[in-house]
Structures are given as structure tokens and as C-alpha cells.
Design an enzyme around this catalytic site. Structure first.
Site, PDB file in Angstrom:
ATOM      1  N   ARG A  39      21.651  77.819  65.798  1.00  0.00           N
ATOM      2  CA  ARG A  39      22.706  78.812  65.546  1.00  0.00           C
ATOM      3  C   ARG A  39      23.953  78.529  66.385  1.00  0.00           C
ATOM      4  O   ARG A  39      25.082  78.729  65.916  1.00  0.00           O
ATOM      5  CB  ARG A  39      22.186  80.228  65.810  1.00  0.00           C
ATOM      6  CG  ARG A  39      21.334  80.740  64.656  1.00  0.00           C
ATOM      7  CD  ARG A  39      20.892  82.178  64.849  1.00  0.00           C
ATOM      8  NE  ARG A  39      20.184  82.643  63.656  1.00  0.00           N
ATOM      9  CZ  ARG A  39      19.544  83.801  63.573  1.00  0.00           C
ATOM     10  NH1 ARG A  39      19.514  84.625  64.611  1.00  0.00           N
ATOM     11  NH2 ARG A  39      18.945  84.145  62.459  1.00  0.00           N
ATOM     12  N   LYS A 200       2.847  87.916  51.730  1.00  0.00           N
ATOM     13  CA  LYS A 200       2.652  89.150  50.973  1.00  0.00           C
ATOM     14  C   LYS A 200       3.662  89.356  49.862  1.00  0.00           C
ATOM     15  O   LYS A 200       4.863  89.231  50.072  1.00  0.00           O
ATOM     16  CB  LYS A 200       2.756  90.341  51.928  1.00  0.00           C
ATOM     17  CG  LYS A 200       1.603  90.416  52.889  1.00  0.00           C
ATOM     18  CD  LYS A 200       1.741  91.651  53.727  1.00  0.00           C
ATOM     19  CE  LYS A 200       0.480  91.868  54.574  1.00  0.00           C
ATOM     20  NZ  LYS A 200       0.653  93.026  55.446  1.00  0.00           N
ATOM     21  N   GLY A 357      13.441  83.282  57.428  1.00  0.00           N
ATOM     22  CA  GLY A 357      12.198  83.331  58.203  1.00  0.00           C
ATOM     23  C   GLY A 357      11.577  81.977  58.459  1.00  0.00           C
ATOM     24  O   GLY A 357      12.210  81.068  58.988  1.00  0.00           O
ATOM     25  N   GLY A 380      16.455  87.451  57.850  1.00  0.00           N
ATOM     26  CA  GLY A 380      16.511  88.684  57.053  1.00  0.00           C
ATOM     27  C   GLY A 380      17.715  88.753  56.119  1.00  0.00           C
ATOM     28  O   GLY A 380      17.603  89.231  54.989  1.00  0.00           O
TER      29      GLY A 380
HETATM   30  C1  3PG Z   1      18.232  87.675  63.007  1.00  0.00           C
HETATM   31  O1  3PG Z   1      17.863  86.922  63.904  1.00  0.00           O
HETATM   32  O2  3PG Z   1      17.613  87.812  61.935  1.00  0.00           O
HETATM   33  C2  3PG Z   1      19.527  88.405  63.200  1.00  0.00           C
HETATM   34  O3  3PG Z   1      20.143  88.019  64.384  1.00  0.00           O
HETATM   35  C3  3PG Z   1      19.331  89.901  63.142  1.00  0.00           C
HETATM   36  O4  3PG Z   1      18.541  90.357  64.199  1.00  0.00           O
HETATM   37  P1  3PG Z   1      17.787  91.739  64.043  1.00  0.00           P
HETATM   38  O5  3PG Z   1      16.685  91.512  63.046  1.00  0.00           O
HETATM   39  O6  3PG Z   1      17.281  92.087  65.424  1.00  0.00           O
HETATM   40  O7  3PG Z   1      18.779  92.753  63.538  1.00  0.00           O
END
Ligand code: 3PG
Ligand code: MG
Length: 407
Positions: A39, A200, A357, A380
Site C-alpha cells: 500500500r 462462505k 481479502g 472490503g
Molecule cells: C482495509 O484495510 O480494508 C481498509 O484500510 C479499511 O479498514 P477497516 O476495515 O478497518 O475500515
């Protein structure tokens, strides 16, 4: 989500201006050490460009989930020094993201300087999207650049609220992420396929539902495939599956059939009776899984089938591994397919976009994360995009919604 239009850095003349840059410095850390710089490395070009053009670059980010408390172990100071190393230039750090400490640090900046402010989530207003925090952040700067696609699914003060108070732009990483997703899903060259893996169905229902409308072929892998197989009446032994999702799985298969989207399930499986690395394994057709065994990976016939299917595709979106890739040898199908996707991508035959993920770790494990057309930095946020959701951080950047409020 619908295609929105944005201002990019091309529309910003930042010389002498204070630019509030929302980054995602939420990097993986183990025992106090950053374990993956991706990142930070992907953010660096935006910072270099701004600083080289004479901006005063004020970087804000969250890290982890301190829940409005000042948690020393969740300080961004180590990320500031990692950023300095990556950039090869000095990066200063201020111990708060608003208030006198931040204001003094900003006041001391020269054109071309880079400053990282402390974790925005040390303030409870961040996750509440409190306008007071947005305004306090906005008051530090002249312009807002959001380069945190991976945090754009959060409607927080530094990702969403602040865009109301400053001229707002997409950074280069944000721009690249949006372009890649647009190419993959909104305006793909057809045929387009998706690989969806993971444990899932229940966590990926919206995603699958949205993809059925967009892709020609949907390859289902991972434990999720077991639920589909079981829903078709195939015995899956002791495999991980969701017994309460069989109706849902059948409904998905019917919907796919009615839309002309071909769902592809594994045809054979590598099974074992124990969930550990290198147990004795048995490779069987999916309708011959022993009652005491678990499916832990797709088998060679499945890899052959998927390879054939991918030859027919022009565009591929990849989310989720095909097997329990953390355990040898159940990384095999994912590795083989990843190598094939990488090969076709590098040969110019396929546009491949991966993210979300475990996907990037699986592709990195396969050694080909850098050989996709695009590998997202997002978890996410990538999933929510695949679900067809409007991401608040992106909506807020959009020119359609741009209306700057007085501070
Ligand atoms: C992530 O790593 O998915 C983002 O930085 C968001 O983090 P969070 O899920 O804690 O909001
Ligand atoms: Mg997360």
C-alpha cells in the site's frame, strides 16, 4: 456502481498549495513490524507527483481500529518512516491529525514537503463522520486528494465528510483502481468471467448476485463451491459447507441459467481427512468424495476445465482462492490457474483484475500478483464494488456531487 466522473491530479496545479492527501496506511503489521509495503509503495507516485509539483503534502490515514482512543500501538509513526524510506525523502510526523500540533506542523512546511499526521481514528469523530472533524481536517489545507480506494467503502470524516469542504481530486492510485474496475466490470471486453472463491456463500451473496448480471461465466471455487455441489445433491463428505444456504445456492443457479450466465463448479477435488499441511490426500471426482473426507482443493480435471474456459475469455475478475491455499498442497489449483491467468495476461490475450481479502495473498503466494493487468490494494472496498455498491468515498469525490461548503 454507476460510472462517475472525477477530477484527477491533472486538474490540480498544486504549487504552493497545502494538499490534504487521504492515504490508506493501514498496512499489515506483525510484532510491531510492517510485513507488507504494497500500500505504501502504490501510494508513493501520488506523493512524489504532488511534492515535485511544489505541493505541501499533508498525509492523513487511519490504522487499525483504535475506536476513538489514542492507542500508542496504533500510531502511524512507523508508517511515516516507512513512507520516508520508500520515497527516499524526508517525511515529518505530527502526533495529532487536527488541533495545534497539526496546525504548527503544517505551518512549518515548505513547498515540496511531506508530513504524515497521526491516526485519524484516534478521534471518535472519524468513524462517526463528524462534520467538526471533517472541517478541522479541511481547515489544514487548500485541496483534498483521496488516494485511499481501499478505505472508500467507509463514510468517515477523512474519507467522505472532508470532501464537502475542499476542492476534491482522485489521486493516481485511486484513479488506477477505478479505471481497473471500470475496465473489468462496467465496460469489459467480452466475454468476461469472474472467479469467486472463499469459504462462505453467505458473505458473498450480494457479490454473486451483482456478478450474475455482469459476467458471462462465473467460476465458483473454495469451500463456497461445496455448498453449491451439496445443493445439487452431491455428497461432499465432511467438507466445509453451509447447509442452510442450499435453497439460496439453487436460486443463484436458476437465476444464472435464466440470464445466460454459465456457472462453473469443480468437477474433481483433492480431499483429506485432516485439515493440516501435507496430510495423506485422495483426488476424486466431486461425486465420489469419501464420507469421512473434506474437499480442500480443486483437482487437476477442474484446473484443466477452468484453463479451457479462461482461454475463451477476454476479461477476468478474480476474487478468492480455489482451495485452502495456506496449506500445502492445497494451494496447487490456485497456483496453477494463477500461472495460466498471468501467462495469458502477459501475452496480451486477457485483461485480469484481482483483489479483495485473501486474493492478493494467494496470488502473491503463487508468485504472480504483479503479472495481472491490475491487482487491487483493497479488501472490503473491492468486494463492495463487486457487489455493485456505491462507495461513499468515491461518491464524495465525484464531480456530480461536488458542492463545496464553507468551513
Ligand atoms: C482495509 O484495510 O480494508 C481498509 O484500510 C479499511 O479498514 P477497516 O476495515 O478497518 O475500515
Ligand atoms: Mg478491513
Amino acid at each position: 456502481m454507476a460510472t462517475l466522473s472525477f477530477k484527477t491530479l491533472d486538474a490540480l496545479q498544486p504549487k504552493g498549495r497545502k494538499v490534504l492527501l487521504r492515504a490508506d496506511l493501514n498496512v499489515p503489521v506483525r510484532d510491531g513490524q510492517i510485513t507488507d509495503l504494497t500500500r505504501i509503495e502504490r501510494l508513493a507516485p501520488t506523493i512524489r507527483e504532488l511534492a515535485d509539483k511544489g505541493a505541501r503534502v499533508i498525509v492523513v490515514s487511519h490504522f487499525d481500529r483504535p475506536k476513538g482512543q489514542r492507542v500508542p500501538a496504533m500510531s502511524l509513526e512507523p508508517m511515516a518512516s516507512a513512507l520516508g524510506k520508500t520515497l527516499g525523502r524526508p517525511v515529518r510526523f505530527a502526533e495529532d491529525c487536527i488541533g495545534p500540533v497539526a496546525e504548527q506542523a503544517v505551518a512549518a512546511m515548505q513547498d515540496g514537503d511531506v508530513l504524515v499526521l497521526e491516526n485519524t481514528r484516534f478521534h471518535a469523530g472519524e468513524e462517526k463522520n463528524d462534520p467538526d472533524l471533517s472541517k478541522a481536517l479541511a481547515a489544514l489545507a487548500d485541496d483534498y486528494v483521496n488516494d485511499a480506494f481501499s478505505a472508500a467503502h467507509r463514510a468517515h470524516a477523512s474519507t467522505e465528510g472532508v470532501a464537502r469542504f475542499l476542492p476534491s481530486f482522485a489521486g493516481r492510485l485511486m484513479e488506477a483502481e477505478l479505471n481497473a474496475l471500470n475496465i473489468a466490470l462496467e465496460n469489459p471486453t467480452r466475454p468476461v468471467g469472474a472467479i469467486v472463491g472463499g469459504a462462505k456463500i453467505s458473505t458473498k451473496l450480494d457479490l454473486i448476485g451483482n456478478l450474475l448480471d455482469k459476467v458471462d461465466i462465473l467460476i465458483i471455487g473454495g469451500a463456497m463451491a461445496n455448498t453449491f455441489l451439496a445443493a445439487k445433491g452431491v455428497g461432499v463428505g465432511k467438507s466445509l459447507q453451509e447447509a442452510d444456504m442450499h435453497d439460496t445456492a439453487r436460486a443463484i443457479m436458476e437465476k444464472a441459467a435464466s440470464k445466460g450466465c454459465e456457472i462453473i463448479l469443480p468437477v474433481d477435488a483433492v480431499t483429506a481427512t485432516e485439515f493440516r499441511a501435507d496430510p495423506p490426500t485422495k483426488t476424486v471426482p466431486v461425486d465420489a468424495v469419501p464420507a469421512d473426507a473434506m474437499i480442500l482443493d480443486a483437482g487437476p480435471e477442474t484446473v484443466r476445465l477452468l484453463t479451457e474456459k479462461i482461454v475463451g475469455l477476454k476479461t477476468l475478475v478474480w476474487n478468492g482462492p480455489l482451495g485452502a491455499f495456506e496449506l500445502h498442497p492445497f494451494d496447487n489449483a490456485t497456483n496453477l490457474l494463477a500461472a495460466e491467468v498471468a501467462r495469458r495476461t502477459q501475452a496480451g490475450q486477457l485483461t485480469s483484475v484481482a483483489g479483495g481479502g485473501d486474493t492478493v495473498s494467494a496470488l502473491r503466494h503463487a508468485g504472480v500478483a504483479d503479472e495481472m493487468s491490475y491487482t487491487s490494494t483493497a479488501g472490503g472496498a473491492f468486494l463492495e464494488w463487486l457487489e455493485g455498491k456505491t462507495l461513499p468515498g468515491i461518491q464524495a469525490l465525484s464531480e456530480l456531487s461536488e458542492r463545496i461548503l464553507p468551513l
